[in-house]
Write an enzyme that holds these catalytic residues in place. Structure first.
Site, PDB file in Angstrom:
ATOM      1  N   ARG A 211      43.111  43.062  37.469  1.00 13.96           N
ATOM      2  CA  ARG A 211      41.914  42.818  36.658  1.00 13.96           C
ATOM      3  C   ARG A 211      41.051  41.697  37.246  1.00 13.96           C
ATOM      4  O   ARG A 211      39.833  41.696  37.061  1.00 13.96           O
ATOM      5  CB  ARG A 211      42.311  42.492  35.222  1.00 13.96           C
ATOM      6  CG  ARG A 211      42.635  43.743  34.420  1.00 13.96           C
ATOM      7  CD  ARG A 211      43.043  43.406  33.008  1.00 13.96           C
ATOM      8  NE  ARG A 211      42.984  44.598  32.160  1.00 13.96           N
ATOM      9  CZ  ARG A 211      43.499  44.670  30.952  1.00 13.96           C
ATOM     10  NH1 ARG A 211      44.128  43.638  30.433  1.00 13.96           N
ATOM     11  NH2 ARG A 211      43.395  45.788  30.250  1.00 13.96           N
TER      12      ARG A 211
ATOM     13  N   LYS B  68      54.062  54.490  21.595  1.00 13.26           N
ATOM     14  CA  LYS B  68      53.783  54.963  20.236  1.00 13.26           C
ATOM     15  C   LYS B  68      52.772  56.095  20.135  1.00 13.26           C
ATOM     16  O   LYS B  68      51.684  56.014  20.684  1.00 13.26           O
ATOM     17  CB  LYS B  68      53.269  53.799  19.401  1.00 13.26           C
ATOM     18  CG  LYS B  68      54.329  52.778  19.089  1.00 13.26           C
ATOM     19  CD  LYS B  68      53.701  51.763  18.202  1.00 13.26           C
ATOM     20  CE  LYS B  68      54.712  50.793  17.633  1.00 13.26           C
ATOM     21  NZ  LYS B  68      53.974  49.678  17.018  1.00 13.26           N
TER      22      LYS B  68
ATOM     23  N   GLY C 294      43.144  50.052  25.752  1.00 13.78           N
ATOM     24  CA  GLY C 294      42.533  50.537  24.520  1.00 13.78           C
ATOM     25  C   GLY C 294      41.107  51.008  24.751  1.00 13.78           C
ATOM     26  O   GLY C 294      40.678  52.025  24.199  1.00 13.78           O
TER      27      GLY C 294
ATOM     28  N   GLY D  89      46.124  49.406  30.892  1.00 15.74           N
ATOM     29  CA  GLY D  89      46.670  48.243  31.572  1.00 15.74           C
ATOM     30  C   GLY D  89      48.077  48.506  32.094  1.00 15.74           C
ATOM     31  O   GLY D  89      48.387  48.194  33.247  1.00 15.74           O
TER      32      GLY D  89
HETATM   33  C1  3PG Z   1      43.735  44.580  26.966  1.00 14.04           C
HETATM   34  O1  3PG Z   1      44.607  43.959  27.560  1.00 14.04           O
HETATM   35  O2  3PG Z   1      43.898  45.731  26.549  1.00 14.04           O
HETATM   36  C2  3PG Z   1      42.397  43.947  26.798  1.00 14.04           C
HETATM   37  O3  3PG Z   1      42.313  42.749  27.494  1.00 14.04           O
HETATM   38  C3  3PG Z   1      42.094  43.753  25.334  1.00 14.04           C
HETATM   39  O4  3PG Z   1      43.043  42.914  24.746  1.00 14.04           O
HETATM   40  P1  3PG Z   1      43.307  43.020  23.196  1.00 14.04           P
HETATM   41  O5  3PG Z   1      43.952  44.351  22.950  1.00 14.04           O
HETATM   42  O6  3PG Z   1      44.205  41.869  22.844  1.00 14.04           O
HETATM   43  O7  3PG Z   1      41.968  42.931  22.490  1.00 14.04           O
END
Ligand code: 3PG
Ligand code: MG
Length: 401
Positions: free
Chosen positions: A35, A200, A383, A359
Site C-alpha cells: 500500500r 465470513k 472493503g 488487503g
Molecule cells: C482497509 O484496511 O481495509 C482499509 O484501510 C480501511 O480500513 P477500515 O476497514 O478500518 O476502515
C-alpha cells in the site's frame, strides 16, 4: 471524477494527500508495504510539480485514542526509504506540531501527519463534528488529493469531509483502481469468474447478491465455504459456520441455478484437529467435502478442488478474486490460495483480465512469492473493492465528482 490535472499548477502549493497506509505490522515491522508503494506515483508526481506534499493516513482502528502501537512512525520511515528522502512524522494530525512541520516545508518536501484515527472526530457519526475537524485539517493545505482507495467506502473526516473545503481531485492510484475495477463491472469480457474466500459469508452478502446477476461463474472457498457446504446438507465438523446465514446461502444456491450462474464449490478439503495456534502440532488430512469428520476443522480446499478451481479460473476472460482459500499463513493450509493465485497468473498469461482484490489476498499473493506483474491489477482496497463490485455508491469517490 476530478483528477490531478484539474488542480492546475501546483508549484509551491501545499497539497494534502489522503493515502491508505493501513499496512500489516508485526510489532514495528511492516510485513507488506504494497500500500505504501502504491502511493508513490501520486506523491512523486506532486513533488515533481513542486508541491509540498502533506500525507495523511490511518493505521488500524484506535477508536479516537492515541495508541502508540498504531503510530505511523514505521510508515514514515518506509515511505522515506522508498522516496529516498527523510519524511518527518508530525506528532499530531492538525495540531501545533503538524502546523510547525508544514510551515517548515520547502517545495518538493513530504511530511506525514500522525494517524488520523487518533482523533475521535475522524470517524464520528456526527457530521457537524466531522466537518469542523475537517476544516482544521484543510487549513494545512491549498488542495486535496484523495489517493487512499482502501478507504473510499468510508465517509470520514480526512477522506470525505475535507474534500468540501478545498479544491479536490482523485490521485493516480484512485484513478487506476476505478479504471481497473470498472473493467470487471461494466461490460466485462466473458466468461466472468468471481472467486470469493475469506472467513465470513456475512462480509460478502452484498457482493454475492450483486454478482449472482452478473458473473458467469462463482467460485467459493475459504472459511465462508463451510456455510455453503452445510447449506447443501453436508456436515462440516468444527469448521467455521455461520448458522444465521444458512437460509440466505440456500437462497443464493437457488438463485445461482435460476440465473444460470455456475457455482463452483470444493469437492475435498484439508482438515485439522483445530485452528493452528501456538506450537500445537498440525495434522492435516484431506477428506471429501461431504464427509468432514465431526471433530475436524476445514482449513483449506483439497488437491482435487485446487485443480477444479484452477481450471474454472483459466477458462475465463475476466477474473476477480477476493479472499484467501484457507489459512494461507500456515504452509500446510496455503496450497488452495496458491492454486487460485496460480490460476489468475495463468489466465493473465492467456490474455484474461485479472484482478486481485482485498488487503488479505493482495498480501497473500506477495507473501506467497507471486510476481505482481502476473496479475492485471492488484487492488489496494479490501472493503472498498468489494463495495465497488457490489455496485454501491462510494462516498469517497462521489465527493470527487
Ligand atoms: C482497509 O484496511 O481495509 C482499509 O484501510 C480501511 O480500513 P477500515 O476497514 O478500518 O476502515
Ligand atoms: Mg479492512
Amino acid at each position: 471524477m476530478k483528477t490531478l490535472k484539474d488542480l492546475g499548477d501546483l508549484k509551491g502549493k501545499r497539497v494534502l494527500v489522503r493515502a491508505d497506509f493501513n499496512v500489516p505490522l508485526d510489532g514495528t515491522t511492516i510485513t507488506d508495504d504494497g500500500r505504501i508503494r502504491a502511493a508513490l506515483p501520486t506523491i512523486t508526481t506532486l513533488r515533481n510539480e513542486g508541491a509540498k506534499v502533506i500525507v495523511m493516513a490511518h493505521l488500524g482502528r484506535p477508536k479516537g485514542k492515541v495508541v502508540p502501537e498504531l503510530s505511523l512512525a514505521p510508515v514514515a520511515a518506509r515511505l522515506g526509504e522508498l522516496l529516498g528522502i527523510t519524511v518527518p512524522l508530525a506528532a499530531d494530525t492538525y495540531g501545533e506540531d503538524a502546523q510547525a512541520k508544514v510551515a517548515a516545508m520547502s517545495d518538493g518536501d513530504v511530511v506525514l501527519l500522525e494517524n488520523v484515527r487518533f482523533n475521535p472526530e475522524e470517524t464520528s457519526k456526527d457530521e457537524a463534528e466531522r466537518a469542523a475537524y475537517a476544516k482544521k485539517i484543510a487549513d494545512l493545505g491549498d488542495a486535496f488529493v484523495s489517493d487512499g482507495f482502501g478507504v473510499v467506502h468510508r465517509a470520514q473526516g480526512s477522506n470525505y469531509d475535507v474534500a468540501a473545503d478545498l479544491p479536490a481531485a482523485a490521485g493516480l492510484l484512485v484513478e487506476k483502481e476505478v479504471t481497473a475495477l470498472s473493467k470487471a463491472t461494466v461490460n466485462p469480457e466473458r466468461p466472468l469468474t468471481v472467486v470469493l474466500g475469506g472467513s465470513k459469508v456475512s462480509d460478502k452478502l452484498g457482493v454475492i447478491e450483486n454478482l449472482l446477476g452478473k458473473a458467469n461463474r462463482l467460485v467459493i472457498g475459504g472459511g465462508m465455504v463451510y456455510t455453503f457446504l452445510k447449506a447443501q446438507g453436508y456436515e462440516v465438523g468444527t469448521s467455521l459456520l455461520e448458522e444465521d446465514q444458512l437460509d440466505k446461502v440456500k437462497s443464493y444456491i437457488e438463485t445461482a441455478k435460476a440465473n444460470g450462474v455456475e457455482l463452483v464449490l470444493p469437492t475435498d478439503v484439508v482438515v485439522n484437529a483445530g485452528f493452528p495456534a501456538g506450537d500445537t502440532p498440525i495434522n492435516p488430512e484431506v477428506v471429501p467435502a461431504d464427509a468432514i469428520p465431526a471433530d475436524r476443522m476445514g482449513l483449506d480446499i483439497g488437491p482435487e478442488s485446487q485443480k477444479l478451481f484452477h481450471d474454472a479460473i483459466v477458462n475465463s476472460k475476466t477474473v476477480v478474486w477476493n479472499g484467501p482459500m484457507g489459512v494461507f499463513e500456515v504452509p500446510e493450509f496455503a496450497a488452495g490460495t496458491r492454486a487460485v493465485a496460480q490460476g489468475l497468473v495463468d489466465a493473465t498469461a492467456a490474455g484474461a483480465f485479472t484482478i486481485v482484490g482485498g488487503g488479505d489476498s493482495a498480501s497473500a499473493v506477495r507473501n506467497l512469492g507471486f510476481p505482481e506483474d502476473g496479475f492485471s491489477h492488484i487492488s489496494t482496497g479490501g472493503g472498498a473493492s468489494l463495495e465497488f463490485l457490489e455496485g454501491k455508491t462510494l462516498p469517497g469517490l462521489s465527493v470527487l465528482e
